[in-house]
Design a protein around this motif. Structure first.
Motif, PDB file in Angstrom:
ATOM      1  N   THR A   1      26.158  46.665 -32.859  1.00  0.00           N
ATOM      2  CA  THR A   1      27.178  46.712 -32.534  1.00  0.00           C
ATOM      3  C   THR A   1      28.336  46.314 -32.630  1.00  0.00           C
ATOM      4  OG1 THR A   1      27.376  44.577 -31.427  1.00  0.00           O
ATOM      5  CG2 THR A   1      25.704  45.808 -29.953  1.00  0.00           C
TER       6      THR A   1
ATOM      7  N   THR B   1      26.044  45.040 -26.178  1.00  0.00           N
ATOM      8  CA  THR B   1      25.191  46.192 -25.330  1.00  0.00           C
ATOM      9  C   THR B   1      24.676  45.111 -24.213  1.00  0.00           C
ATOM     10  OG1 THR B   1      23.665  47.795 -25.607  1.00  0.00           O
ATOM     11  CG2 THR B   1      23.030  46.335 -27.098  1.00  0.00           C
TER      12      THR B   1
ATOM     13  N   GLN C   1      32.897  47.722 -29.495  1.00  0.00           N
ATOM     14  CA  GLN C   1      32.068  47.652 -28.401  1.00  0.00           C
ATOM     15  C   GLN C   1      30.324  46.095 -29.021  1.00  0.00           C
ATOM     16  OE1 GLN C   1      30.438  50.430 -27.030  1.00  0.00           O
ATOM     17  NE2 GLN C   1      31.054  50.699 -25.203  1.00  0.00           N
TER      18      GLN C   1
ATOM     19  N   PRO D   1      36.879  44.478 -26.949  1.00  0.00           N
ATOM     20  CA  PRO D   1      36.709  43.940 -28.503  1.00  0.00           C
ATOM     21  C   PRO D   1      37.379  43.477 -29.387  1.00  0.00           C
ATOM     22  CG  PRO D   1      37.798  46.202 -27.255  1.00  0.00           C
ATOM     23  CD  PRO D   1      37.682  45.237 -26.258  1.00  0.00           C
TER      24      PRO D   1
END
Length: 351
Positions: free
Chosen positions: A282, A289, A286, A158
């Motif tokens: 995204t 990807t 997150q 994050p």
């Protein structure tokens, strides 16, 4: 008298604003009425807007604003019904996006109008105000964080807003140094634009060597194998009907050096998407990807990147936009008339 209503942003992690207290004071001096919704998240305190002469309203009360008020925000509106006001915002509704079509129907149902900030242009078609520089800057930073995570054998975790760009750079430099690896080679497409300029500023500050491409290098049409020969690719092109494919679906196959794509333009649901290895944005929780393994290929496609540097991006963007906001009370041709005509043309094509 123009009544401009600055709404609180409903999207999580959104601290930016398109108008500052100083801008409020300027518009008030020009005869504008300004209402500002209170917001605990906005990077600039509500009290400063009140001191500049704004009326303060409750968060989310814009739906009850007088019919002649122009509601001004940045990101998407919360779900709801028909829209009766004029709204200034980034609508993302004119390139066939499914969510954009739903938004246009809300305007059609209520008789309101969308004045899209992305289509607020001068006579030559150049955008009059843009967050592009800070989008490129922050997008390159998160992309480098993804590359550093790969060196550690993990995937990027994050991210959160940085108080200043200097703190971002210090943190990122330490993270890159800790990998013990040489800096990656990067390719930036759109290097001559605002977004590309921001990306290159960050890459240069981090000691990353970047190949710089723009329209001349992509005029022959893609896909481009050169993209796969760089470890890091930053896409800074706002796609349109003439934009070639930069990365084709088969780019995920082995034999490439490319391990991180930073799609700053971030429009995977558009028919014009030039990065065809992923299909969804995204977010901060997150940031990437993973679309391939051996070697890994991560795509960073956060669609509110400037929010990672909310103070710098707010002050910069609001300063660019302020003179244009001052023209809201002028009739005849101009950027607002062009924006309204763009909206009307797309509304007419709505199913």
């Amino acid at each position: 008298m123009v009544h401009l209503w600055l709404r609180s942003e409903s999207r999580g992690n959104e601290q930016r604003a398109g108008l500052t207290p100083e801008g409020t004071r300027h518009l008030r001096a020009g005869g504008f009425r300004i209402t500002v919704e209170d917001s605990p998240h906005r990077i600039l305190p509500t009290a400063d807007y009140a001191a500049a002469g704004a009326e303060i309203a409750a968060p989310g009360s814009w739906s009850e604003a007088p019919a002649d008020a122009i509601v001004f925000g940045l990101k998407e509106l919360p779900p709801g019904g028909a829209l009766v006001h004029r709204h200034i915002m980034f609508g993302h509704a004119f390139k066939g996006q499914p969510a954009g079509q739903a938004l246009l129907r809300r305007f059609r149902d209520g008789g309101g109008r969308l004045l899209d900030l992305e289509y607020l242009t001068d006579d030559s078609g150049r955008r009059l105000a843009a967050f592009g520089h800070w989008a490129g800057f922050a997008g390159a930073a998160v992309s480098l964080k993804a590359w550093a995570a790969q060196r550690r054998g993990t995937i990027c975790g994050p991210v959160a807003a940085w108080p200043t760009q200097e703190q971002l750079k210090a943190e990122l430099r330490a993270e890159l140094d800790a990998t013990g690896a040489p800096r990656p080679r990067a390719l930036v497409i759109g290097a001559l634009g605002r977004v590309g300029g921001g990306a290159l500023e960050l890459l240069t500050a981090m000691g990353v060597q970047a190949t710089r491409w723009d329209m001349a290098e992509t005029a022959g049409g893609g896909p481009f194998p050169q993209v796969l020969a760089h470890e890091l690719f930053i896409n800074c092109i706002l796609a349109g009907p003439q934009t070639p494919v930069f990365v084709a679906p088969n780019a995920v196959e082995p034999g490439r050096l490319l391990t991180v794509i930073g799609d700053v333009a971030c429009d995977p649901s558009s028919d014009f998407n030039p990065v065809q290895v992923y299909d969804r944005v995204t977010d901060w929780a997150q940031p990437v990807t993973r679309v391939a393994e051996a070697p890994p290929l991560d795509v960073m496609a956060i669609d509110n990147l400037p929010s990672l540097l909310p103070r710098e991006s707010t002050l910069d963007y609001a300063a660019q936009l302020l003179p244009v906001l001052g023209e809201l009370d002028r009739g005849g041709p101009g950027p607002w008339a062009r924006a309204e005509a763009t909206f009307a043309a797309h509304l007419a094509r709505l199913d």
